[in-house]
Design an enzyme around this catalytic site. Structure first.
Site, short mmCIF file in Angstrom:
data_model
loop_
_atom_site.label_atom_id
_atom_site.label_comp_id
_atom_site.label_asym_id
_atom_site.label_seq_id
_atom_site.Cartn_x
_atom_site.Cartn_y
_atom_site.Cartn_z
N ASP A 113 0.87 -1.18 0.00
CA ASP A 113 0.00 0.00 0.00
C ASP A 113 0.91 1.23 0.00
OD1 ASP A 113 -2.35 1.65 0.31
OD2 ASP A 113 -1.86 1.87 2.42
N SER A 114 0.31 2.39 -0.21
CA SER A 114 1.06 3.64 -0.17
C SER A 114 1.53 3.96 1.26
CB SER A 114 0.18 4.78 -0.66
OG SER A 114 -0.93 4.91 0.20
N CYS B 219 -4.60 -1.25 -1.87
CA CYS B 219 -4.77 0.18 -2.07
C CYS B 219 -5.73 0.39 -3.23
CB CYS B 219 -3.40 0.77 -2.39
SG CYS B 219 -3.41 2.51 -2.89
N CYS C 267 -10.97 3.75 0.47
CA CYS C 267 -9.51 3.89 0.60
C CYS C 267 -9.12 3.04 1.80
CB CYS C 267 -9.15 5.35 0.85
SG CYS C 267 -7.44 5.63 1.36
N GLU D 224 -1.20 8.96 8.18
CA GLU D 224 0.22 8.59 8.11
C GLU D 224 1.00 9.23 9.28
OE1 GLU D 224 2.19 6.61 6.04
OE2 GLU D 224 0.28 5.79 5.32
N HIS E 34 -6.90 3.24 3.91
CA HIS E 34 -6.53 3.97 5.13
C HIS E 34 -7.77 4.28 6.01
CE1 HIS E 34 -2.65 4.80 3.20
NE2 HIS E 34 -2.23 5.38 4.30
N1 DGL Z 1 -4.64 3.55 0.82
C1 DGL Z 1 -4.82 3.97 -0.50
C2 DGL Z 1 -6.15 3.67 -1.08
O1 DGL Z 1 -6.74 2.68 -0.71
C3 DGL Z 1 -4.24 5.24 -1.00
C4 DGL Z 1 -4.12 6.41 -0.18
C5 DGL Z 1 -3.19 7.38 -0.81
O2 DGL Z 1 -2.00 7.09 -0.81
O3 DGL Z 1 -3.65 8.39 -1.34
O4 DGL Z 1 -6.63 4.36 -1.95
#
Ligand code: DGL
Length: 263
Positions: A11-12, A74, A184, A152, A186
């Site tokens: 993931d990011s 992600c 998302c 984050e 996150h």
């Molecule tokens: N966690 C990611 C998602 O599901 C990306 C969040 C990001 O880096 O912008 O979209």
């Protein structure tokens, strides 16, 4: 690479740990390697080409570490790059997309909200899925601007987070949504903060469990499921020394070693 090889997940940043948790719970005999690309977060503001390049980097590292399957944990990376990844690598890929279908099927008010990144909401894949399932339904799309950087940094319960969430969610509540899709990986870490605003009348859904089930199904189909009971190993690599990864693992009540790696 065989059934005892690890599952690779990326993931990011810390968000995909919401998916990792579901995978570990559904597949207790599987080893995992997780990459938190926090140095490059957020992906959601980047171009499709930039996202593809980051996905290539993450995929190649996981393949070098011998992973048998890759979970793109992600939504932004999946909706922009999964086609490229599937065309260019032999390993099976599992992606995550916003759970718009169950929301559209179950809404009673006929209005559903979706909170996701700019990269997800502007992707072709998201548009196709949304068009397919939401005929006659009002879909209120909202970019979760600012949320990922705060997660984050570990500022989940901050005043700034509440203010941002109010701003993003009030327009949906004004349209009487009864389902909110967290698009998302996150955002599941914001569940309690979101519920402070939505109350009990809105059902909040994400795709974590569905991704774990799909991972299991694809491993089974490819004869790659690890059926051997053993002391499992989970390794988490991060390329940022300042991310909230330890805090997130505490929230998940998981005692896993985090290693710093410049990838
Ligand atoms: N966690 C990611 C998602 O599901 C990306 C969040 C990001 O880096 O912008 O979209």
């Amino acid at each position: 690479m065989n059934s005892s090889s690890p599952i690779g997940i990326f993931d990011s940043g810390v968000g995909g740990l919401s998916i990792w948790k579901e995978i570990v719970s559904l597949l207790p005999n599987e080893d995992t390697i997780y990459l938190a690309d926090s140095k490059n977060a957020p992906y959601g503001e980047k171009s499709k080409q930039e996202i593809i390049e980051l996905c290539i980097k993450n995929t190649e590292l996981l393949l070098k570490k011998g992973c048998k399957i890759i979970v793109v944990a992600c939504n932004t990376a999946t909706t922009n790059a999964i086609g490229y990844l599937r065309t260019n690598y032999d390993v099976p890929f599992i992606g995550i997309e916003p759970a718009i279908k169950p929301a559209a099927l179950q809404t009673k008010t006929g209005a559903v909200g979706i909170l996701a990144t700019k990269g997800t909401l502007s992707s072709e894949l998201f548009h196709e899925t949304s068009k397919k399932f939401t005929e006659g339904i009002t879909v209120i799309e909202q970019i979760g601007e600012g949320l990922v950087p705060l997660i984050e940094k570990g500022q989940i319960e901050s005043e700034e987070m509440q203010k941002l969430l109010q701003k993003h969610l009030q327009p949906m509540l004004a349209k009487h949504i009864d389902y909110l899709v967290l698009g998302c990986s996150h955002y599941p870490f914001l569940l309690a903060e979101i519920q402070k605003i939505t109350g009990n009348n809105v059902t909040i859904i994400d795709s974590g469990e569905a991704v774990a089930r799909q991972t299991k199904a694809i491993l089974e189909k490819n004869n790659l499921l690890n059926n051997t009971k053993h002391q499992t190993s989970h390794t988490i690599f991060t390329n940022s020394k300042n991310s909230s990864i330890k805090k997130i693992l505490e929230i998940l009540e998981k005692d896993v070693e985090v290693q710093y790696l410049d990838f």
